[in-house]
Design a protein around this motif. Structure first.
Motif, PDB file in Angstrom:
ATOM      1  N   LEU A 186      42.145  55.175  50.925  1.00 14.41           N
ATOM      2  CA  LEU A 186      41.255  54.653  49.881  1.00 14.41           C
ATOM      3  C   LEU A 186      41.974  54.548  48.536  1.00 14.41           C
ATOM      4  O   LEU A 186      41.964  53.504  47.902  1.00 14.41           O
ATOM      5  N   VAL A 187      42.596  55.638  48.084  1.00 17.69           N
ATOM      6  CA  VAL A 187      43.313  55.649  46.799  1.00 17.69           C
ATOM      7  C   VAL A 187      44.806  55.559  47.119  1.00 17.69           C
ATOM      8  O   VAL A 187      45.427  56.537  47.522  1.00 17.69           O
ATOM      9  N   GLY A 188      45.344  54.363  46.976  1.00 13.00           N
ATOM     10  CA  GLY A 188      46.705  54.097  47.444  1.00 13.00           C
ATOM     11  C   GLY A 188      47.807  54.682  46.573  1.00 13.00           C
ATOM     12  O   GLY A 188      47.535  55.323  45.545  1.00 13.00           O
ATOM     13  N   PRO A 189      49.064  54.487  46.950  1.00 14.32           N
ATOM     14  CA  PRO A 189      50.206  54.997  46.185  1.00 14.32           C
ATOM     15  C   PRO A 189      50.172  54.539  44.734  1.00 14.32           C
ATOM     16  O   PRO A 189      49.886  53.369  44.449  1.00 14.32           O
ATOM     17  N   GLY A 190      50.423  55.468  43.826  1.00 10.16           N
ATOM     18  CA  GLY A 190      50.451  55.147  42.398  1.00 10.16           C
ATOM     19  C   GLY A 190      49.088  55.130  41.732  1.00 10.16           C
ATOM     20  O   GLY A 190      48.991  55.033  40.507  1.00 10.16           O
ATOM     21  N   ALA A 191      48.006  55.222  42.513  1.00  9.27           N
ATOM     22  CA  ALA A 191      46.645  55.214  41.942  1.00  9.27           C
ATOM     23  C   ALA A 191      46.161  56.649  41.725  1.00  9.27           C
ATOM     24  O   ALA A 191      46.680  57.586  42.316  1.00  9.27           O
ATOM     25  N   ASP A 192      45.162  56.802  40.855  1.00 11.64           N
ATOM     26  CA  ASP A 192      44.683  58.123  40.432  1.00 11.64           C
ATOM     27  C   ASP A 192      43.295  58.395  41.024  1.00 11.64           C
ATOM     28  O   ASP A 192      42.314  57.750  40.648  1.00 11.64           O
ATOM     29  N   SER A 220      52.411  64.010  41.378  1.00 11.47           N
ATOM     30  CA  SER A 220      51.458  65.126  41.510  1.00 11.47           C
ATOM     31  C   SER A 220      50.356  64.818  42.510  1.00 11.47           C
ATOM     32  O   SER A 220      50.210  65.510  43.517  1.00 11.47           O
ATOM     33  N   ASP A 221      49.582  63.759  42.257  1.00 14.50           N
ATOM     34  CA  ASP A 221      48.390  63.453  43.062  1.00 14.50           C
ATOM     35  C   ASP A 221      48.570  62.206  43.920  1.00 14.50           C
ATOM     36  O   ASP A 221      47.632  61.748  44.556  1.00 14.50           O
ATOM     37  N   SER A 222      49.758  61.629  43.900  1.00 16.04           N
ATOM     38  CA  SER A 222      49.972  60.369  44.599  1.00 16.04           C
ATOM     39  C   SER A 222      51.423  60.233  45.028  1.00 16.04           C
ATOM     40  O   SER A 222      52.329  60.683  44.317  1.00 16.04           O
TER      41      SER A 222
END
Length: 315
Positions: free
Chosen positions: A59-65, A284-286
């Motif tokens: 859902l939240v792809g690479p580089g997205a927060d 960190s998150d991605s």
């Protein structure tokens, strides 16, 4: 002789036909299990355990927060078609329940952090509570449990369990994949500990954009300071930033990092005020995309550890 060869040919065709309808043949021709993972790091872990048998949508792809993610109708469609949905839990995906409801998803998502003792944001291990102001949409729990490799070993066991529940026929394969990947994670954990062992405990201090590294700090004996709280959606106060600047100068902290998902301006401002040049980017998150330096969880942990230890050593 010709009759013998004809009989052999017929027997071979019968055998091939039987194979095509055997469980082995069936396993090779069935459509892959449709899985959805909430964000890129979790997507990689599900792929490691699922292998070729599982199709993973993220859902939240690479580089997205994920902190500020807003699901779209196409995300709801992915969830509606999924046979199993994986989420981090610990309040990380504040939008997940709404999305499941919109998509009409009847099952419960597999919370991969189940069984992990969460860190409380109130219990400050890194002396930077005064630097954190603004709302924390995660409540009192720090959701970034994947930043400690031992926690990801728990994630992997929960993923295997979730896939087995969705696809009993593939369970043996998922367990084998999980066991092989767990061995790799144990090696990674040993590598990270060895990298930090070379640096005196008093020098293990860094600044990052938001407070995403609490579990890393606790597991590997590193001190992190951050102008923002556990969510990138929280505001850094002028008072908090000023206090952080004083602390950096006083403790002569040399390692200052921007996170791949964060606006770099705040860290750049702190760099100007302290005379410490930002040492680069942490993930960190991605994950990065596959062409980048952190295309998998293991690559991310290695690249972050190398960047941090080298910055502290002044390299």
């Amino acid at each position: 002789m010709q009759q013998y060869l004809r009989r052999r040919a017929i027997a071979s065709l019968v055998t091939l036909g039987a194979l095509a309808f055997s469980p082995l043949g069936h396993a090779q021709t069935t459509a892959p299990i449709q899985a959805v993972a909430s964000f890129s790091i979790l997507g990689d872990l599900v792929r490691q355990v699922g292998g070729d048998r599982v199709q993973v949508d993220v859902l939240v792809g690479p580089g997205a927060d994920a902190h500020v993610f807003q699901p779209s109708p196409s995300h709801a469609k992915q969830v509606a078609q999924a046979q199993v949905v994986f989420a981090n839990g610990l309040g990380f995906e504040g939008w997940m329940q709404r999305l499941l409801k919109t998509a009409g998803y009847r099952g419960q998502p597999v919370l991969v952090s189940q069984g992990i003792k969460p860190l409380q944001t109130e219990e400050d291990d890194h002396d930077h509570k005064a630097g954190k102001h603004g709302h924390h949409d995660h409540g009192e729990l720090d959701p970034h449990a994947w930043q400690a490799v031992p926690n990801v070993i728990t994630y992997v066991a929960n993923i295997a369990k979730g896939l087995c529940a969705a696809d009993a026929a593939g369970c043996e394969g998922y367990r084998k994949n999980a066991a092989a990947y767990t061995t790799q994670l144990q090696t990674l954990d040993t590598e990270i500990k060895a990298a930090w062992a070379a640096i005196p405990a008093g020098q293990r201090k860094l600044i990052t954009s938001h407070d995403a590294f609490g579990y890393y700090a606790k597991t590997y004996g590193v001190k992190f300071l951050a102008p923002q709280g556990v969510s990138t959606d929280s505001e850094a106060s002028a008072k908090g930033v000023a206090q952080l600047v004083r602390q950096i100068k006083k403790e002569q902290i040399k390692a200052l990092f921007v996170e791949s998902i964060s606006d770099p301006r705040l860290i750049e401002q702190i760099g100007r005020e302290t005379g410490v040049k930002p040492a680069g980017e942490l993930f960190s998150d991605s994950l990065s995309d596959t062409s980048g330096p952190a295309g998998t969880y293991m690559a991310m942990m290695r690249v972050n550890t190398m960047a941090m230890t080298q910055a502290i050593k002044g390299q």
